[in-house]
Write a protein that holds these residues in place. Structure first.
Motif, mmCIF file in Angstrom:
data_model
loop_
_atom_site.group_PDB
_atom_site.id
_atom_site.type_symbol
_atom_site.label_atom_id
_atom_site.label_comp_id
_atom_site.label_asym_id
_atom_site.label_seq_id
_atom_site.Cartn_x
_atom_site.Cartn_y
_atom_site.Cartn_z
ATOM 1 N N ASN A 169 -27.957 -61.794 4.339
ATOM 2 C CA ASN A 169 -26.542 -61.657 3.963
ATOM 3 C C ASN A 169 -25.858 -62.973 3.610
ATOM 4 O O ASN A 169 -24.663 -63.135 3.851
ATOM 5 C CB ASN A 169 -25.752 -60.929 5.044
ATOM 6 C CG ASN A 169 -26.237 -59.516 5.233
ATOM 7 O OD1 ASN A 169 -26.466 -58.797 4.266
ATOM 8 N ND2 ASN A 169 -26.432 -59.113 6.471
ATOM 9 N N LYS A 225 -24.955 -61.874 -2.198
ATOM 10 C CA LYS A 225 -24.741 -60.466 -2.519
ATOM 11 C C LYS A 225 -25.184 -60.239 -3.962
ATOM 12 O O LYS A 225 -24.996 -61.100 -4.815
ATOM 13 C CB LYS A 225 -23.259 -60.144 -2.373
ATOM 14 C CG LYS A 225 -22.902 -58.693 -2.617
ATOM 15 C CD LYS A 225 -21.403 -58.473 -2.712
ATOM 16 C CE LYS A 225 -20.708 -58.700 -1.397
ATOM 17 N NZ LYS A 225 -19.309 -58.256 -1.419
ATOM 18 N N LYS A 272 -22.654 -66.130 -3.596
ATOM 19 C CA LYS A 272 -22.687 -66.459 -2.172
ATOM 20 C C LYS A 272 -21.670 -65.604 -1.434
ATOM 21 O O LYS A 272 -20.691 -65.136 -2.027
ATOM 22 C CB LYS A 272 -22.439 -67.939 -1.970
ATOM 23 C CG LYS A 272 -21.105 -68.433 -2.477
ATOM 24 C CD LYS A 272 -21.029 -69.938 -2.398
ATOM 25 C CE LYS A 272 -19.726 -70.426 -2.992
ATOM 26 N NZ LYS A 272 -19.653 -71.886 -2.982
ATOM 27 N N THR A 273 -21.910 -65.389 -0.147
ATOM 28 C CA THR A 273 -21.028 -64.534 0.639
ATOM 29 C C THR A 273 -20.406 -65.237 1.835
ATOM 30 O O THR A 273 -19.326 -64.861 2.267
ATOM 31 C CB THR A 273 -21.788 -63.299 1.170
ATOM 32 O OG1 THR A 273 -22.910 -63.748 1.930
ATOM 33 C CG2 THR A 273 -22.249 -62.411 0.033
ATOM 34 N N TYR A 274 -21.061 -66.232 2.365
ATOM 35 C CA TYR A 274 -20.584 -66.870 3.589
ATOM 36 C C TYR A 274 -19.365 -67.735 3.296
ATOM 37 O O TYR A 274 -19.388 -68.585 2.418
ATOM 38 C CB TYR A 274 -21.694 -67.726 4.216
ATOM 39 C CG TYR A 274 -21.366 -68.183 5.611
ATOM 40 C CD1 TYR A 274 -21.656 -67.369 6.705
ATOM 41 C CD2 TYR A 274 -20.752 -69.407 5.835
ATOM 42 C CE1 TYR A 274 -21.353 -67.779 7.999
ATOM 43 C CE2 TYR A 274 -20.449 -69.820 7.122
ATOM 44 C CZ TYR A 274 -20.748 -68.998 8.193
ATOM 45 O OH TYR A 274 -20.433 -69.404 9.466
ATOM 46 N N ASP A 301 -18.579 -52.767 3.161
ATOM 47 C CA ASP A 301 -18.302 -53.655 2.034
ATOM 48 C C ASP A 301 -17.629 -52.827 0.947
ATOM 49 O O ASP A 301 -17.883 -51.633 0.826
ATOM 50 C CB ASP A 301 -19.601 -54.263 1.495
ATOM 51 C CG ASP A 301 -19.359 -55.373 0.497
ATOM 52 O OD1 ASP A 301 -18.250 -55.939 0.486
ATOM 53 O OD2 ASP A 301 -20.277 -55.684 -0.284
ATOM 54 N N CYS A 304 -16.252 -53.379 -3.242
ATOM 55 C CA CYS A 304 -16.095 -54.249 -4.392
ATOM 56 C C CYS A 304 -15.692 -53.398 -5.589
ATOM 57 O O CYS A 304 -16.367 -52.424 -5.915
ATOM 58 C CB CYS A 304 -17.391 -55.002 -4.685
ATOM 59 S SG CYS A 304 -17.203 -56.165 -6.038
#
Length: 146
Positions: free
Chosen positions: A73, A76, A89-91, A132, A134
């Motif tokens: 994770n 994404k 990136k997700t963080y 999630d 989107c």
């Protein structure tokens, strides 16, 4: 190195260790490249960019590392239609949505406009735990509209 990048490296390192994956210089170089970039990317473009920057990394390593980063994770995957698969990136990233220009394929990020409230109502009324969300909006960007 920023605090976020240190946290990301630590999270990736822990994931690799917990899943008996090798911690290689190449994998961390790919992670650094992704987290130093602010845009969406596809796997092939990431590979080409790294090769042009004189990283000694194979195409297979890039694709395999992307799979690992998806599993832990830290990135994404988005399908923006017409076989347009991009990653981001997700963080440490604020939740956002995308406007995709159907002409030039540019991707413009935007924040919720009530999507958070909508998802809260869905969770409450349908007893559905949203993990999630989107929203992708397709059309023509300002430049292509002229």
């Amino acid at each position: 190195m920023s605090e976020t990048n240190a946290e990301v490296k630590n999270k990736f390192s822990q994931y690799l260790e917990n899943n008996n994956n090798r911690k290689t210089h190449e994998r961390f170089a790919i992670l650094d490249e992704i987290y130093s970039n602010q845009t969406h990317f596809d796997a092939e473009s990431l590979y080409v960019k790294m090769k042009k920057s004189d990283y000694r990394v194979s195409r297979a390593t890039v694709y395999n590392t992307i799979d690992v980063l998806l599993k832990c994770n830290l990135i994404k995957k988005h399908n923006f239609g017409d076989n347009m698969f991009f990653f981001e990136k997700t963080y440490g990233v604020t939740p956002h949505h995308h406007m995709i220009c159907k002409t030039c394929k540019s991707i413009i990020e935007f924040e919720g406009f009530g999507v958070r409230e909508f998802s809260h109502q869905i969770s409450k009324s349908k007893q559905f735990k949203i993990e999630d969300i989107c929203l992708n909006v397709y059309g023509k960007c300002e430049k292509c509209n002229k």
